[in-house]
Write an enzyme that holds these catalytic residues in place. Structure first.
Site, short mmCIF file in Angstrom:
data_model
loop_
_atom_site.label_atom_id
_atom_site.label_comp_id
_atom_site.label_asym_id
_atom_site.label_seq_id
_atom_site.Cartn_x
_atom_site.Cartn_y
_atom_site.Cartn_z
N GLY A 46 24.18 -8.03 116.12
CA GLY A 46 23.92 -6.80 117.12
C GLY A 46 25.51 -6.74 117.32
O GLY A 46 26.25 -7.24 118.05
N GLN A 51 30.40 -2.00 123.81
CA GLN A 51 31.06 -3.39 123.56
C GLN A 51 32.49 -3.54 123.36
O GLN A 51 33.12 -3.91 123.10
CB GLN A 51 30.39 -4.03 123.09
CG GLN A 51 28.50 -4.78 123.49
CD GLN A 51 27.51 -5.85 123.01
OE1 GLN A 51 27.09 -5.33 121.86
NE2 GLN A 51 28.19 -6.59 123.02
N CYS A 94 24.53 -12.96 123.88
CA CYS A 94 25.66 -11.51 123.34
C CYS A 94 27.04 -11.78 123.10
O CYS A 94 27.61 -12.44 123.99
CB CYS A 94 25.54 -10.64 124.44
SG CYS A 94 25.88 -8.79 125.15
N LEU A 95 27.77 -10.78 122.33
CA LEU A 95 28.78 -11.29 122.38
C LEU A 95 29.98 -10.76 123.20
O LEU A 95 31.01 -11.59 123.58
CB LEU A 95 29.48 -10.03 120.82
CG LEU A 95 28.96 -10.53 119.31
CD1 LEU A 95 29.43 -9.14 118.60
CD2 LEU A 95 28.60 -11.87 119.16
N HIS A 136 17.48 -5.34 122.88
CA HIS A 136 18.60 -5.27 123.81
C HIS A 136 19.86 -4.52 122.96
O HIS A 136 20.92 -4.24 123.94
CB HIS A 136 19.43 -7.31 122.73
CG HIS A 136 20.32 -7.58 123.22
ND1 HIS A 136 20.37 -8.77 123.92
CD2 HIS A 136 21.67 -7.37 123.30
CE1 HIS A 136 22.22 -8.78 124.04
NE2 HIS A 136 22.22 -8.11 123.66
N GLU A 137 20.17 -4.13 122.08
CA GLU A 137 21.31 -3.07 122.27
C GLU A 137 21.01 -1.98 122.76
O GLU A 137 22.25 -1.43 123.33
CB GLU A 137 21.59 -3.22 120.22
CG GLU A 137 22.18 -4.32 119.36
CD GLU A 137 23.17 -4.58 120.19
OE1 GLU A 137 24.21 -4.43 120.52
OE2 GLU A 137 22.75 -6.03 119.66
N HIS A 140 22.17 -1.92 126.40
CA HIS A 140 23.70 -1.79 125.84
C HIS A 140 24.19 -0.09 126.18
O HIS A 140 24.90 0.06 127.44
CB HIS A 140 24.47 -2.31 124.91
CG HIS A 140 24.62 -3.95 124.53
ND1 HIS A 140 25.58 -4.51 125.92
CD2 HIS A 140 24.93 -4.83 124.61
CE1 HIS A 140 25.92 -5.98 125.89
NE2 HIS A 140 25.10 -5.72 124.56
NI NI Z 1 24.27 -7.82 123.72
#
Ligand code: NI
Length: 180
Positions: A46, A51, A94-95, A136-137, A140
């Site tokens: 995701g 991000q 998470c990236l 989660h996304e 963000h």
């Molecule tokens: Ni994330």
């Protein structure tokens, strides 16, 4: 398509509120495609627009397992319509917090409303890892990271390590620049 640089926490750009998309046009479709390519390359399941430094309410998700056909989802203005009473705990990563993981508790299932890449309004019921990933996304888009759901002690430990990592990388980069 293009790969976009992913912002690593702690970074004030990850704590800001993203704005709704007016409509999914070619510009947003390009963003969605670039985000999907960036996510696959990372690799991750995701990615949210903030991000990659874009404060728009756009997310991409693909929770297909290895060996399964890809199931790319591209969503604008995703919102949670309703959630289940029951919670589930899942070890999230998470990236923007590379190499760090923690158990996060969220509603086990969620009904999600969003606009798809053809600018059409859709609703889906998500459970399992898809429910985790979409929630989660969406976080963000509101400047919330998964570490905001865990204890301050654990959160600060992870953010301290990432700060140190970023300093080391910056030092390394300036050293390489000096040599070049
Ligand atoms: Ni994330």
């Amino acid at each position: 398509m293009a790969l976009l640089p992913i912002i690593v926490a702690p970074d004030p750009r990850l704590k800001r509120l993203s704005l709704p998309v007016e409509q999914v046009d070619d510009e947003i479709r390009q963003l969605m495609d670039d985000m999907l390519e960036t996510m696959y390359k990372a690799p991750g399941i995701g990615l949210a627009a903030p991000q990659v430094g874009v404060l728009k309410r756009v997310i991409v998700v693909d929770v297909a397992r290895e060996g399964e056909d890809p199931q790319p989802m591209q969503m604008a203005n995703p919102e949670i319509v309703s959630v289940s009473d029951g919670d589930a705990s899942y070890e999230e990563g998470c990236l923007s917090l590379p190499e760090h993981f923690a158990e996060v508790v969220r509603p086990a299932t969620a009904r999600i409303r969003y606009i798809d890449r053809n600018n059409e309004l859709r609703e889906i019921d998500a459970d399992g890892i898809l429910a985790v990933c979409i929630q989660h996304e969406i976080d963000h888009l509101d400047g919330i990271l998964f570490v905001d759901h865990i204890t301050a002690l654990k959160r600060n430990m992870i953010l301290r390590k990432l700060t140190k990592l970023k300093k080391e990388q910056a030092r390394q980069a300036s050293k390489e620049a000096a040599v070049a």
